[in-house]
Design an enzyme around this catalytic site. Sequence first.
Site, PDB file in Angstrom:
ATOM      1  N   ASP A 163       0.833  -1.212   0.000  1.00 58.05           N
ATOM      2  CA  ASP A 163       0.000   0.000   0.000  1.00 58.05           C
ATOM      3  C   ASP A 163       0.866   1.260   0.000  1.00 58.05           C
ATOM      4  O   ASP A 163       2.096   1.197   0.006  1.00 58.05           O
ATOM      5  CB  ASP A 163      -0.926  -0.068   1.231  1.00 58.05           C
ATOM      6  N   GLU A 196      -0.723   1.609  -5.214  1.00 53.02           N
ATOM      7  CA  GLU A 196      -0.234   2.989  -5.187  1.00 53.02           C
ATOM      8  C   GLU A 196      -1.327   3.942  -5.639  1.00 53.02           C
ATOM      9  O   GLU A 196      -1.109   5.148  -5.736  1.00 53.02           O
ATOM     10  CB  GLU A 196       1.028   3.021  -6.075  1.00 53.02           C
ATOM     11  N   TRP A 197      -2.538   3.385  -5.891  1.00 57.82           N
ATOM     12  CA  TRP A 197      -3.755   4.123  -6.234  1.00 57.82           C
ATOM     13  C   TRP A 197      -3.658   4.875  -7.569  1.00 57.82           C
ATOM     14  O   TRP A 197      -4.419   5.828  -7.808  1.00 57.82           O
ATOM     15  CB  TRP A 197      -4.129   5.120  -5.117  1.00 57.82           C
ATOM     16  N   GLY A 198      -2.684   4.504  -8.415  1.00 58.92           N
ATOM     17  CA  GLY A 198      -2.576   5.147  -9.726  1.00 58.92           C
ATOM     18  C   GLY A 198      -2.059   6.572  -9.664  1.00 58.92           C
ATOM     19  O   GLY A 198      -2.185   7.321 -10.641  1.00 58.92           O
ATOM     20  N   ASP A 219      -9.686   3.714  -3.569  1.00 55.15           N
ATOM     21  CA  ASP A 219     -10.413   2.519  -3.128  1.00 55.15           C
ATOM     22  C   ASP A 219     -11.831   2.427  -3.685  1.00 55.15           C
ATOM     23  O   ASP A 219     -12.553   3.420  -3.756  1.00 55.15           O
ATOM     24  CB  ASP A 219     -10.523   2.513  -1.603  1.00 55.15           C
TER      25      ASP A 219
HETATM   26  C1  GLA Z   1      -5.828   1.414   1.464  1.00 56.93           C
HETATM   27  C2  GLA Z   1      -5.947   0.420   0.318  1.00 56.93           C
HETATM   28  C3  GLA Z   1      -7.132  -0.490   0.569  1.00 56.93           C
HETATM   29  C4  GLA Z   1      -6.949  -1.219   1.882  1.00 56.93           C
HETATM   30  C5  GLA Z   1      -6.757  -0.206   2.996  1.00 56.93           C
HETATM   31  C6  GLA Z   1      -6.376  -0.878   4.304  1.00 56.93           C
HETATM   32  O1  GLA Z   1      -6.904   2.285   1.518  1.00 56.93           O
HETATM   33  O2  GLA Z   1      -6.058   1.092  -0.908  1.00 56.93           O
HETATM   34  O3  GLA Z   1      -7.280  -1.420  -0.489  1.00 56.93           O
HETATM   35  O4  GLA Z   1      -5.847  -2.078   1.808  1.00 56.93           O
HETATM   36  O5  GLA Z   1      -5.730   0.725   2.698  1.00 56.93           O
HETATM   37  O6  GLA Z   1      -6.128   0.052   5.319  1.00 56.93           O
END
Ligand code: GLA
Length: 656
Positions: A163, A196-198, A219
């Site tokens: 993450d 890394e959320w892009g 997310d």
């Molecule tokens: C981030 C990630 C999620 C999850 C949470 C856990 O938000 O993007 O997919 O793993 O952390 O805290």
Amino acid sequence: MRRLVGMAATIAACTTVVTVVQATPAAAEPQYFAAQRVGERPPMGWNSWNKFGCEIDENLIRGAADALVSTGMKDAGYQYVNIDDCWAEQNRTADGKLEPNHERFPHGIEALADYVHEKGLKLGIYTSAGTLTCQKTMPGALDHEEADAQSFADWGVDYLKYDNCNNQGRPAIERYTKMGDAIKKTGRPMIYALCEWGENDPWTWGRDAGAQLWRTTGDISDNWGSLTGILDQQVGLEKYAGPGGWNDPDMLEVGNGGMTDAEYRAHFSLWALLNAPLLAGNDLPAMTPATKAILENKDVIALDQDWAGVQGHKIRDDGDTEVWAKPMSDGSAAVVLFNRGSASTAMTTTAKELGLAGRGFRVRDLWSGTETETAGTLRAAVPSHGSATFRVWPEKKPSAAPLTTLALPNPEYVPADRPLTTTLKVTNDGSTPVAQLRASIATPAGWRLRGPGAFTVPIVLPGKSWQLDVTFEPVAPAGERVTLAAKASYLTLYGRRSLTAEGSSPLVTRPATGTTALSKAAWMSSDNGWGPVERGTSNGEAGAGDGHRITIAGVGYDDGIGAHAPSSVRIYVGAACTSVRALVGLDDENSGGSVGFRILGDGKELAATGVLHPGDKAQPLDAQLSGVQVLELAVTDGGDGNTDDHTDWANAAITC
Ligand code: GLA
């Protein structure tokens, strides 16, 4: 006609059923497993986060592994059992190692890995490329990459989700490459999943960092706005995916309860078409038969796991309706007809548009399993927030009944004081006729059908359709929705076939005269990025009713609407209202984020703010509504994704 009946009888008489039994060695693992482990196909499995958050322990993880086997998920291709955040102690040991939480994982991760492995499954784990993980309940691996990767390898872990929280502003490529190298150094094969959320285009460097998949967005949450928002962000990324490296639009929400089964079928079909990792995120031991049928649909899984790994993409965008297609390695094509709008509609594409050549095609509807043939057009009556998924093979001679569609579109909304008119339509897109068509239409409670409710049509030739306008008059409409339903049955050269169509629309009435708080008004629909839109409080984020007093830049408000970008609340005003007004801004419960507010009338923008940030004073936003039928309050994410986008329409009210 007699010829048709005769042919059908002959075909029935000549058909012999041959069952081929193939011996499978007892120890053989499901077909996709080996290729998933080397990243040649998108990994499939289960992850604890979407349903359980931090409420996890070793029994839950064991139970998930048991359920993967007992429910048939394993046989369908799911092999990873992934533990997400919150599994470790807050502090490292004296020699700097991670320790599983003593209370919740008393037997440790190694014992859990053994348990999972004995079932022929693999174990995944989670940490963050930061000082702490996102929930801050355990240390992240930043500057501890080698030690932590070694612990994972020593315990027998097979998959790491890495993450991005608490990253101290250090460069992403450096942080993620360091862990990739550390995993390699252990010598243990592990799937390395960047989360890394892009933010820094990981699709361009993920493979070099050693990863087999990279998250492309923030997310997912269990609602339609989140699903469509994430889908929109996949456009253009298809060229980066393929065997060895996959775009990850986040885990599945199928079965978590926030969407309808039709919405979940669309979610699953689209994720498969995108070659996404298929990580179920629901409570497996408690899943309903409908959820199981979605997650275990082998035809849809086959799209995801196709060996060529050519990611599907959007080939047409007509606003509310979109066509997504994917070429398959056997020369066929898969297509998802996707209706994100609020009314059901008949959608079409053609084999040519899918990149297929020829004059005849075999078509399998991947949700009903029905096989038909078409001369080129693919058509389906697609419900609001729904999809139709087909796989299409070029075929020289037709060998099935023609692709025939029964459509009875229901409108976006039904005013209780007006007649409701729609069209019943049967279309034959195949190359042989359909005969003796019998169609009937049901009358919704509280309405009267003008004219007859049953029809007989002698023949519908290939490429032709039969249609009829139908009108219902209101007698005493009641309830929240009006359901329209019809059925048809007809004879083909391959026997009798039947079809049904059903859809519902909200029943609406004009708001009362005077000024009405929108928190108390009837909403036709509400979509939200996180949790439901709240009436009278801020968004809170998860379930209904978890918001707080609406507060913008230190000022509290007793009334309003609490949303989370991307959000849309639609209200029927029926040309009876003059104006709408609200004070808008980000709620003080955000720690970052940016958003934009829009007021729309019948889809046209009437007023909008620029991009607003936390701490900005509440802005008045108002619009005139003369002639407007449907008012929409919309929030966009300000162009930076929808993290921390709790937004308030304080004191929102209409005057009618
Ligand atoms: C981030 C990630 C999620 C999850 C949470 C856990 O938000 O993007 O997919 O793993 O952390 O805290």
